[in-house]
Scaffold this active site. Structure first.
Site, short mmCIF file in Angstrom:
data_model
loop_
_atom_site.label_atom_id
_atom_site.label_comp_id
_atom_site.label_asym_id
_atom_site.label_seq_id
_atom_site.Cartn_x
_atom_site.Cartn_y
_atom_site.Cartn_z
N ILE A 173 10.16 -3.67 7.19
CA ILE A 173 9.23 -3.89 6.08
C ILE A 173 7.97 -4.75 6.32
O ILE A 173 8.06 -5.80 6.81
CB ILE A 173 9.38 -4.84 4.63
CG1 ILE A 173 11.06 -3.68 4.41
CG2 ILE A 173 8.71 -4.87 3.67
CD1 ILE A 173 10.93 -2.19 4.17
N GLU A 384 4.73 5.47 8.54
CA GLU A 384 4.02 6.34 7.59
C GLU A 384 4.20 7.70 8.16
O GLU A 384 3.00 8.65 7.74
CB GLU A 384 2.53 6.00 7.58
CG GLU A 384 2.68 4.44 6.74
CD GLU A 384 1.37 4.04 6.27
OE1 GLU A 384 0.50 4.62 5.73
OE2 GLU A 384 1.02 2.82 6.45
#
Length: 400
Positions: A173, A384
């Site tokens: 994260i 991503e």
């Protein structure tokens, strides 16, 4: 770890010739030129990535650049999120400092779901603060066993009398341990796969959230594993509809996919500029490195790889902006964004590797710009949507 050597140290300016392409309008050109001048004047010590990220967020907020991460209704610069503006911002920032780009991008990605589906109260509580750089945002989707396979996530959100309880883990994260809030995706229906995921806002200081497990990576960035242990959330922490989280996560990533390509492009342009400057100045065998045809051919190849990536990146952003309602989420845009991310990240890796080779031994010296870029570029082919995922998207599109 030495700090990143900034372009102002040898007068290196972000190239702007590509802004004359028909993908951009005058507002985009003005934005790019203003940002290029601003970044050129910034001197941030990046020895400690966490301190530097906080510094960058504050600077980007104070100067108004973070206003491009949220819509005008909540303190943003434009009526809606504009993909071409995001592309220009990320390409320009990444040319100067990949960490500055990271700090900017996470404000947009971390707040994107609130922009898309937040209640008026959620939007008012978070978006203006994001735009001012007063709240650091984060996007918590990945898990130890759920990276590319988002539907495999195990973080559980159970309904309680007062709201929700989260139990489980997130990892990789960005801004982990630094963020003021995390838009967190959890399973509300564990048997429904992708259709059983919901999104929640979890404040950084929430009881039951431990974000202290920092992750060290080859190009220092603030990353952490988040552990949720009976983390209690109020009813109004839910973003969007129950079990509507997967679509929300994909829509958010969709907006920012072309901008990941732009970050890679900025890094490639910087490596190219460094290589050209080095080739002109480096003396070898009674002439400069630039006088050798081998050098010229290599610079030519780098230039073509950059131009190919640039056109695909700008086309994807332009497609999305041309008609946000029909552009975003359409098969044409999804394929264009996949082609852009795949090509820009893979080409940037090649360009930076070639630049490092031109520098010879200096290229691998810690603290050299190309050495830093060599480490910085690598993760963009993974996060991503890994290159393999983009290839699958494009292959399936071709077979349709």
């Amino acid at each position: 770890m030495a700090g990143f050597e900034h372009p102002h140290s040898h007068g290196m300016l972000v190239p702007t010739a590509h802004l004359e392409l028909p993908f951009f309008d005058d507002a985009h050109r003005a934005l790019a030129n203003g940002l290029a001048a601003w970044t050129h004047a910034q001197h941030v010590d990046e020895t400690d990535d966490r301190v530097a990220c906080r510094d960058w967020v504050q600077r980007l907020g104070a100067a108004g650049w973070l206003r491009y991460c949220v819509p005008a209704a909540h303190g943003g610069a434009l009526p809606a999120l504009d993909s071409r503006a995001l592309v220009i911002l990320r390409e320009t920032l990444a040319f100067h400092s990949p960490l500055a780009d990271f700090a900017f991008a996470m404000q947009g990605l971390g707040s994107g779901a609130i922009t898309l589906a937040g209640t008026p109260a959620q939007q008012a509580a978070y978006l203006p603060a994001v735009a001012r750089g007063e709240k650091i945002a984060a996007f918590a989707l990945s898990e130890p066993e759920a990276g590319s396979d988002v539907a495999g996530m195990r973080l559980r959100a159970l309904p309680t009398a007062g709201g929700w309880q989260l139990d489980g883990q997130k990892t990789w994260i960005s801004n982990g341990g630094l963020a003021d809030f995390y838009v967190t995706f959890a399973k509300t229906d564990p048997d429904a796969g992708a259709r059983g995921i919901s999104a929640f806002i979890v404040d950084g200081d929430a009881a039951g959230l431990d974000s202290s497990a920092h992750i060290q990576v080859m190009a220092p960035h603030p990353l952490a594993t988040l552990t949720f242990s009976a983390c209690a959330l109020a009813q109004d922490a839910l973003v969007g509809s129950v079990n509507g989280g997967f679509k929300l996560a994909m829509q958010t990533l969709d907006i920012f996919r072309a901008s990941v390509a732009a970050a890679a492009l900025g890094m490639a342009r910087r490596a190219f500029a460094e290589a050209v400057a080095h080739a002109k100045g480096r003396q070898m065998f009674g002439q400069t490195l630039a006088d050798f045809q081998l050098t010229q051919a290599r610079l030519g190849e780098m230039s073509a790889l950059i131009e190919a990536a640039a056109l695909l990146t700008y086309r994807a952003a332009w497609l999305r902006d041309r008609s946000p309602s029909s552009g975003a989420g359409t098969p044409a845009y999804t394929a264009a964004a996949a082609a852009a991310k795949l090509t820009a990240t893979e080409n940037a890796q090649k360009v930076i590797d070639m630049a490092l080779q031109l520098f010879g031994g200096r290229g691998v010296q810690v603290g050299n710009v190309v050495e830093h870029l060599y480490r910085d570029i690598r993760s963009l082919r993974i996060y991503e949507g890994a290159s393999e995922v983009q290839l699958l998207i494009l292959g399936r599109q071709a077979l349709r």
